[in-house]
Design an enzyme around this catalytic site. Structure first.
Site, PDB file in Angstrom:
ATOM      1  CG  ASP A  44      22.849  50.750  21.383  1.00  0.00           C
ATOM      2  OD1 ASP A  44      22.365  51.766  21.760  1.00  0.00           O
ATOM      3  OD2 ASP A  44      22.199  49.767  20.988  1.00  0.00           O
ATOM      4  CG  ASP A  45      27.219  47.289  22.341  1.00  0.00           C
ATOM      5  OD1 ASP A  45      25.955  47.406  22.810  1.00  0.00           O
ATOM      6  OD2 ASP A  45      27.468  46.906  21.332  1.00  0.00           O
ATOM      7  CG  HIS A  95      22.627  48.214  25.490  1.00  0.00           C
ATOM      8  ND1 HIS A  95      21.381  48.118  24.778  1.00  0.00           N
ATOM      9  CD2 HIS A  95      23.672  47.540  24.665  1.00  0.00           C
ATOM     10  CE1 HIS A  95      21.997  47.333  23.389  1.00  0.00           C
ATOM     11  NE2 HIS A  95      23.288  47.206  23.668  1.00  0.00           N
ATOM     12  CG  HIS A  99      25.423  43.487  25.091  1.00  0.00           C
ATOM     13  ND1 HIS A  99      25.438  42.556  23.877  1.00  0.00           N
ATOM     14  CD2 HIS A  99      25.169  44.763  24.398  1.00  0.00           C
ATOM     15  CE1 HIS A  99      24.892  43.275  22.731  1.00  0.00           C
ATOM     16  NE2 HIS A  99      24.839  44.494  23.305  1.00  0.00           N
ATOM     17  CG  HIS A 186      27.414  49.879  18.227  1.00  0.00           C
ATOM     18  ND1 HIS A 186      26.806  49.922  17.032  1.00  0.00           N
ATOM     19  CD2 HIS A 186      26.640  49.151  18.901  1.00  0.00           C
ATOM     20  CE1 HIS A 186      25.844  49.027  16.995  1.00  0.00           C
ATOM     21  NE2 HIS A 186      25.474  48.484  18.266  1.00  0.00           N
TER      22      HIS A 186
HETATM   23 ZN   LIG Z   1      24.180  46.325  22.173  1.00  0.00          ZN
END
Ligand SMILES: [Zn+2]
Length: 219
Positions: A44-45, A95, A99, A186
């Protein structure tokens, strides 16, 4: 003459035996291919300007495909990294654009967040992803009635961001991973990239096969 016939017979028997052995080995390999338990690594991210590329290099070396849930605004200026993800067979997921916690905003704003990220991904690689990981795991109920998306959760939380410690992250993941698990990491920390590649090495050694989440969820 008898001697020549005997030698010929010996070679024929030897050749048949070799072929039989090769076939037996092929059968065992086919069986073990089917037996590999499948798991999915998710990140993620990202994309991150340094660490995502480093991760992609490591995954390529190991022949592993993963799933990347991208933050729309992080794609800005890093379009080439996203193009590389697609070219190398990774699954790209959404995502949101900024965020945001979708539960904390209106339905219209939540839809805009998801759609903006979708559009950014589409402009970059020409595909519209159906997979979304809501930030903080907070999917807004009923949102999927208006936009057709598949929210993707996880079973194993590496908690990589809490310590940024490679050893702890690796241990947490490998200690109780099992078939069908979706692992959350991440790709925005150096430690996470190192941990992820060690996790791949350890679990591949144990016979696990890494697949993208669509392969786990849509089977
Ligand atoms: Zn996230």
């Amino acid at each position: 003459m008898k001697k020549i016939v005997l030698i010929l017979c010996f070679f024929v028997l030897f050749w048949v035996g070799e072929k039989g052995m090769e076939r037996a080995v092929e059968t065992v390999n086919e069986l073990s291919d089917q037996d590999h338990p499948e798991i999915a690594l998710t990140f993620d991210d990202g994309p991150h300007e340094i660490y995502t590329e480093r991760l992609l290099d490591g995954l390529k070396e190991r022949g592993v495909q993963a799933t990347f849930f991208l933050i729309g605004q992080n794609i800005e200026g890093r379009e080439d990294v996203v193009k590389r993800m697609k070219a190398e067979g990774h699954l790209i997921g959404n995502h949101t654009y900024h965020h945001v916690n979708l539960k904390g905003i209106s339905e219209k704003e939540a839809e805009e967040e998801v759609i903006m990220a979708c559009n950014k991904i589409y402009d970059t690689v020409g595909i519209c992803t159906s997979f979304v990981r809501p930030p903080f795991g907070e999917w807004k109920k009923n949102l999927d009635f208006d936009i057709t998306m598949i929210p993707v959760s996880w079973n194993v939380d590496s908690l990589d961001w809490t310590t940024e410690n490679v050893e702890k992250t690796v241990k947490r993941v490998v200690k109780d991973v099992k078939e069908g698990d979706i692992i959350l990491m991440h790709d925005i920390y150096a430690s996470s990239v190192e941990a992820a590649l060690r996790i791949v090495d350890i679990l591949q050694e144990k016979g696990y096969e890494f697949v993208t989440v669509d392969e786990l969820l849509l089977e």
